[in-house]
Design a protein around this motif. Structure first.
Motif, PDB file in Angstrom:
ATOM      1  N   CYS A   1      -1.819  -7.549   4.833  1.00  0.00           N
ATOM      2  CA  CYS A   1      -1.169  -6.445   5.539  1.00  0.00           C
ATOM      3  C   CYS A   1      -2.230  -5.675   6.315  1.00  0.00           C
ATOM      4  O   CYS A   1      -3.363  -5.538   5.871  1.00  0.00           O
ATOM      5  CB  CYS A   1      -0.465  -5.514   4.540  1.00  0.00           C
ATOM      6  SG  CYS A   1       0.458  -4.166   5.311  1.00  0.00           S
TER       7      CYS A   1
ATOM      8  N   SER B   1      -4.457  -0.041   4.582  1.00  0.00           N
ATOM      9  CA  SER B   1      -5.265  -1.256   4.429  1.00  0.00           C
ATOM     10  C   SER B   1      -6.575  -1.117   5.199  1.00  0.00           C
ATOM     11  O   SER B   1      -7.651  -1.398   4.680  1.00  0.00           O
ATOM     12  CB  SER B   1      -4.516  -2.481   4.971  1.00  0.00           C
ATOM     13  OG  SER B   1      -3.384  -2.766   4.200  1.00  0.00           O
TER      14      SER B   1
ATOM     15  N   TYR C   1      -0.406 -12.639   0.275  1.00  0.00           N
ATOM     16  CA  TYR C   1      -0.246 -11.304   0.853  1.00  0.00           C
ATOM     17  C   TYR C   1      -1.344 -10.996   1.860  1.00  0.00           C
ATOM     18  O   TYR C   1      -2.520 -11.327   1.655  1.00  0.00           O
ATOM     19  CB  TYR C   1      -0.291 -10.241  -0.253  1.00  0.00           C
ATOM     20  CG  TYR C   1      -0.014  -8.844   0.251  1.00  0.00           C
ATOM     21  CD1 TYR C   1       1.243  -8.503   0.731  1.00  0.00           C
ATOM     22  CD2 TYR C   1      -1.024  -7.887   0.282  1.00  0.00           C
ATOM     23  CE1 TYR C   1       1.501  -7.238   1.216  1.00  0.00           C
ATOM     24  CE2 TYR C   1      -0.774  -6.603   0.767  1.00  0.00           C
ATOM     25  CZ  TYR C   1       0.497  -6.278   1.230  1.00  0.00           C
ATOM     26  OH  TYR C   1       0.744  -5.023   1.710  1.00  0.00           O
TER      27      TYR C   1
ATOM     28  N   CYS D   1      -1.692  -2.456   7.558  1.00  0.00           N
ATOM     29  CA  CYS D   1      -1.260  -1.057   7.701  1.00  0.00           C
ATOM     30  C   CYS D   1      -2.476  -0.131   7.694  1.00  0.00           C
ATOM     31  O   CYS D   1      -3.580  -0.539   7.343  1.00  0.00           O
ATOM     32  CB  CYS D   1      -0.289  -0.693   6.579  1.00  0.00           C
ATOM     33  SG  CYS D   1      -1.052  -0.724   4.944  1.00  0.00           S
TER      34      CYS D   1
ATOM     35  N   GLU E   1       0.835  -1.200   0.000  1.00  0.00           N
ATOM     36  CA  GLU E   1       0.000   0.000   0.000  1.00  0.00           C
ATOM     37  C   GLU E   1       0.870   1.251   0.000  1.00  0.00           C
ATOM     38  O   GLU E   1       0.409   2.339  -0.318  1.00  0.00           O
ATOM     39  CB  GLU E   1      -0.911   0.034   1.241  1.00  0.00           C
ATOM     40  CG  GLU E   1      -2.078  -0.939   1.194  1.00  0.00           C
ATOM     41  CD  GLU E   1      -1.631  -2.387   1.168  1.00  0.00           C
ATOM     42  OE1 GLU E   1      -0.835  -2.784   2.027  1.00  0.00           O
ATOM     43  OE2 GLU E   1      -2.061  -3.116   0.249  1.00  0.00           O
TER      44      GLU E   1
HETATM   45 ZN   LIG Z   1       0.266  -2.398   3.869  1.00  0.00          ZN
END
Ligand SMILES: [Zn+2]
Length: 982
Positions: free
Chosen positions: A446, A451, A444, A448, A408
């Motif tokens: 994530c 996200s 994948y 973050c 991202e």
């Molecule tokens: Zn991320």
């Protein structure tokens, strides 16, 4: 006194001589004094992993850890070593390799292997530090368990040696023994003093015989070639002879007299057979179809296709004449002897465009700079496997460093884009490329901030208002901004994760990751307007961990791929990926980790290219298992090595016949349910399988051996109403289904379709809430018995809390049908595992157990029928059930393959394709044994030829060995038809 004797030379320190019978200190299966070395030295017999914390802990000053193993088996195997220091045991990073973890690093050949593990210095697996030799607190050694009736492996003299990489005197090494040296991650394995080894007389004789035979074969080949005859199959025997004479004896694990006898005599009989065969043809003792006096088409191996001239048409790459091109390549071979048989590997290239680098080259990528220069470039909240984006402590190869990126982050995206630009010239003008791979074996996830923001936006679109989300999740959020995805521990969601929230999170994660793959595709498209592109994560589609990977091949195939990437030899997933594609596309396999037994089956199921992993230029530096699976280097019989080369030639010769099977009718579909891939109890995610995946595989294996084409249907396709071409659908333990998907199934059956339901199906929705779908079909379940899930201990009760039902965990119920409906001829119908007590309204029981409990019911719904199984049928019973279900659903089957007594053989797959003058029928035996077969079709047969051996058969029957593939042309003689007319 000579000078060297007065120097203070450090002696080896014996840690364990393995003489004590019931010695304390080691855990695991170790019997001191019970080992069996040929020279009778003191040793222990060991099986599996043995571990101790009772050895001296100060290893300072020593160069290596040494011991000697004796492998009494006729094959090389792989063992391992683990070393822990004081810091390891305290480390929060222990699970992530903060110790020397090399469980699959010791190549142990037949006979004696002297192991030398360099410890000064030795790196931990995580690669962040050197093992502290002042305090080595735990040592584990791992060897394989013996097979039935086999002696175990023996171990002698575990010691610390002042030598760093040389064996010391305590090894008592003799010429011909193996030496294995480990330096950090790398291993070398070689024969000790081969120049001083004396071959047994019979081995010397075999060498001589094969050398002579090879010369004779070469002469006959030369003669045949003067006559213009193709000799590729005979050349297989020449190469095989060289492997036996020259290549394999170089390898320590092929050095034993037994291995040499087997390699040399195997190659000898192959060479003889090919020579006799050619001699007979050259002398006119025997004639072949391709002689000059006939006009029959010549069954020749075609040249390797010209890759730049190939075009994609439907499921095929076609050449300029429109014929399908099949590519069979050997990984890492672009020149050399094997290219007589295989296409070059360089028909494809992975360009690492998803993450902007690989574990091998990331340090030179702009992504590496971005990763180190900017905050927020690291993947957040998920410490499972890096999914090749880019590398972690478990990544094979490359320098040790954890570089796991967040997709991202804008700096990362810009860096990936510039990596792609920098590397475009590596592939952009390469005329040998049929396709490029953005990345594969990907996964994948994530957490973050970006996200979370995108996830919440998506939630708001999906649910509309926060109340609707709260209903499904069982939460009390006031706003979408409060919605939290469940957190993860190590490899999966927390054990008590909110399963409704996890479903949405995992579902969104597939959307997010496919968007990134699409972005990567665009980044590459800017650099090349047309080259076929693909990406993927094949294995995730059939993995219990799917919900942690972001992989949904249905999205990837339709939104990213020009060709479909399928890795490996699993045919279920080949059929699945074809089925998920909205329009037909070729399937390519850049890394086929299977031996040649399944190659033809893979092509029959629609694969266009395959590159076998692997036939390396030298044994693997780090992965002895890969070495032992390689044809020439590994354990396989030399005859089977040759079979790889012959199969590659068959693929080139039979391209049209193989591709003819790609479009046979498929009137039955098995439901591949994304819901049941994502909605999995967290404890089951690290298990080998889930109930859905087990039933999916069992249903597929049963259905594929019933002589008819089968395929899959997705939930998305059901929702789009794409059921027209199907007469029947099988539901494999689809416990969870969204309401709309159930309604689509309901419409299918009401309009005349047949559905077979395997338990447990249709009891919950996608958010794990109870659903009344079964009631709508007149089926009620009053009680469920579930087998205990092995290996989950305290989790068992949490596995599936169906509080509204009466659930009993225990041993599986085994039950055999005692009574059948009058319309059904009885058969041995057995179930074991999950069992449901049923009552139905409106249908009838087809099979009942001894206490009249319904085992199989048939319920008419609209103008269709639902067959419902109360328990999971055993393998043979399921095959018989699906066979009858096919017949009642009106599946068209012009072919029937049985044994001599007219019974079906489970594991024997056959398909028929009808051509103008013949029927092609392939037969693949995966039953695990040699079986008799008989082929029946509904068409006249006047001549039978098996196209791999080119032999004529008197009848369409015979024996087929386990693992064998036969391809028949069953010819109808047109003149017979005309004579009948007279
Ligand atoms: Zn991320």
């Amino acid at each position: 006194m000579r000078n060297e004797e007065v120097l203070p030379i450090m002696a080896s320190l014996l840690l364990d001589d393995f003489t004590l019978k019931d010695r304390e200190g080691w855990e695991g299966r170790i019997e001191g004094g019970q080992g069996r070395f040929p020279d009778g030295r003191a040793s222990a017999a060991i099986r599996g992993r043995i571990v101790t914390e009772q050895l001296p802990q100060n290893w300072s000053g020593y160069g290596s850890l040494q011991f000697t193993l004796h492998n009494p088996w006729d094959r090389a195997v792989v063992g391992g070593i683990e070393l822990f220091d004081g810091l390891s045991l305290e480390s929060p990073e222990l699970e992530f390799g903060d110790y020397v973890e090399r469980p699959k690093s010791l190549l142990i050949g037949e006979g004696i292997t002297h192991v030398v593990i360099r410890i000064d210095p030795i790196q931990t697996t995580q690669g962040t530090r050197i093992l502290d030799l002042g305090q080595v607190v735990r040592v584990a050694i791992r060897v394989p368990e013996p097979g039935e009736g086999e002696q175990p492996i023996s171990i002698a003299s575990l010691r610390l040696s002042p030598e760093h990489e040389e064996i010391d005197g305590i090894a008592y090494a003799r010429p011909g023994d193996s030496v294995l040296v480990m330096r950090h991650l790398d291993i070398s394995c070689f024969t000790y003093e081969p120049e001083n080894y004396r071959e047994p007389e019979d081995v010397v004789r075999l060498y001589r015989e094969l050398t002579l035979e090879k010369e004779k074969l070469q002469d006959v080949i030369d003669t045949a070639e003067i006559n213009g005859k193709q000799t590729l199959y005979a050349r297989v025997a020449l190469v095989t002879a060289d492997i036996a004479l020259k290549s394999r004896p170089n390898l320590a694990w092929h050095f034993s007299p037994r291995a040499k006898r087997s390699n040399l005599s195997g190659a000898l009989s192959l060479a003889r057979e090919e020579r006799y065969n050619l001699e007979r043809l050259l002398s006119s003792f025997r004639h072949e179809d391709d002689e000059d006096d006939s006009n029959l088409p010549i069954p020749l191996v075609k040249p390797i296709p010209d890759f730049k001239s190939l075009k994609i048409e439907g499921k095929a790459f076609v050449d300029t004449s429109g014929k399908p091109a099949l590519v069979c390549a050997m990984s890492y071979h672009n020149e050399g002897t094997l290219l007589q048989f295989f296409s070059p590997e360089r028909h494809k290239l992975e360009i690492y465009a998803v993450g902007g680098g690989s574990r091998y080259d990331i340090e030179w990528s702009p992504v590496y700079e971005a990763f180190h220069n900017y905050p927020g470039t690291e993947r957040v909240g998920w410490r499972g496997w890096c999914g090749h984006l880019i590398k972690d402590q478990w990544a094979m190869g490359g320098r040790k460093e954890n570089v796991v990126i967040c997709l991202e982050n804008q700096h990362i995206l810009e860096a990936i884009d510039s990596y792609n630009r920098i590397h475009a010239d590596d592939w952009r003008n390469d005329p040998s490329l049929m396709y490029v791979i953005l990345g594969y074996e990907l996964s994948y996830m994530c957490y973050c901030e970006d996200s979370l923001r995108r996830f919440r936006e998506w939630l708001s679109n999906r649910h509309g208002n926060i109340g609707a989300l709260n209903d499904k999740w069982g939460t009390e959020y006031k706003d979408f901004n409060e919605a939290e995805p469940p957190r993860t521990v190590v490899f999966g969601p927390e054990p008590d994760a909110n399963r409704a929230a996890w479903f949405d999170w995992a579902d969104w994660n597939t959307r997010r990751f496919t968007d990134h793959l699409h972005w990567s595709r665009d980044s590459v498209r800017k650099l090349h307007p047309v080259i076929p592109i693909c990406a993927g994560g094949t294995h995730s589609m059939i993995s219990p961990l799917n919900s942690t990977t972001g992989i949904d091949e249905e999205m990837i195939i339709n939104e990213v791929d020009d060709v479909i990437l399928h890795e490996g030899n699993d045919i279920l997933s080949i059929d699945l990926l074809h089925a998920l594609s909205e329009k037909p596309k070729p399937i390519v396999d850049p890394e086929h980790g299977g031996r040649c037994s399944r190659w033809l089956l893979n092509y029959f199921h629609g694969k266009s290219t395959l590159s076998m992993f692997w036939w390396p230029k030298q044994p693997s530096r780090q992965f002895p298992n890969s070495t032992l699976n390689a044809p020439m280097h590994g354990n396989m019989d030399i005859e089977f090595v040759a079979e790889h080369l012959r199969t590659a030639l068959d693929v080139r010769r039979l391209n049209e016949e193989i591709a003819a099977f790609w479009d046979i009718p498929k009137e039955t579909a098995i439901l591949y349910s994304k819901t049941n891939m994502l909605q999995v109890p967290p404890e089951l995610m690290n298990a080998k399988s889930t109930p859905f995946l087990t039933a999916l595989r069992e249903a597929y294996d049963a259905a594929r051996c019933l002589d008819a084409g089968i395929t899959f249907i997705s939930e998305k396709q059901l929702l789009a109403g794409k059921t027209d071409r199907f007469k029947s659908i099988i539901l494999p333990a689809v416990k969870h289904l969204p309401e709309a998907v159930f309604e689509a199934l309901d419409r299918f059956v009401r309009s005349g379709g047949h559905i077979l339901v395997l338990p447990e199906s249709l009891v919950r929705d996608e958010y794990n809430r109870p659903a009344d779908y079964l009631k709508r079909w007149g089926i009620s379940v009053s009680k469920v018995e579930l087998p205990e899930i092995k290996g989950f201990g305290e989790f068992v009760q949490r596995y599936d809390q169906n509080l509204e039902r009466n659930v009993q965990y225990g041993t599986a119920r085994k039950i055999t049908a005692a009574k059948f409906h009058p319309t059904m001829t009885p058969w041995s119908f057995r179930m074991s595992g999950v069992f449901q007590e049923l009552s139905i309204s409106g249908g009838e029981a087809i099979a009942e157990g001894p206490s009249s409990e319904p085992m199989l019911v048939r319920v008419p719904i609209g103008s269709g029928v639902v067959w419902y199984a109360a328990g999971m049928p055993e393998k043979d019973s399921l095959a018989e059930l699906v066979d009858r279900f096919f017949t009642e659903s009106g599946i068209d089957r012009p072919l029937k393959v049985t044994d001599e007594d007219g019974r079906r053989v489970s594991g024997l797959e056959a398909r028929l394709v009808r051509r103008r003058h013949d029927d092609l029928v392939y037969l693949v035996n995966e039953s695990g044994r040699t079986v008799d077969y008989r082929i029946q079709t509904d068409r006249a047969i006047h001549e039978i030829r098996e196209l791999r051996s080119l032999k004529y058969y008197k009848e369409a029957a015979g024996q087929i060995k386990d693992g064998q593939t036969l391809l028949f042309s069953l010819r109808e003689d047109p003149s017979v038809r005309f004579q009948k007319k007279k």
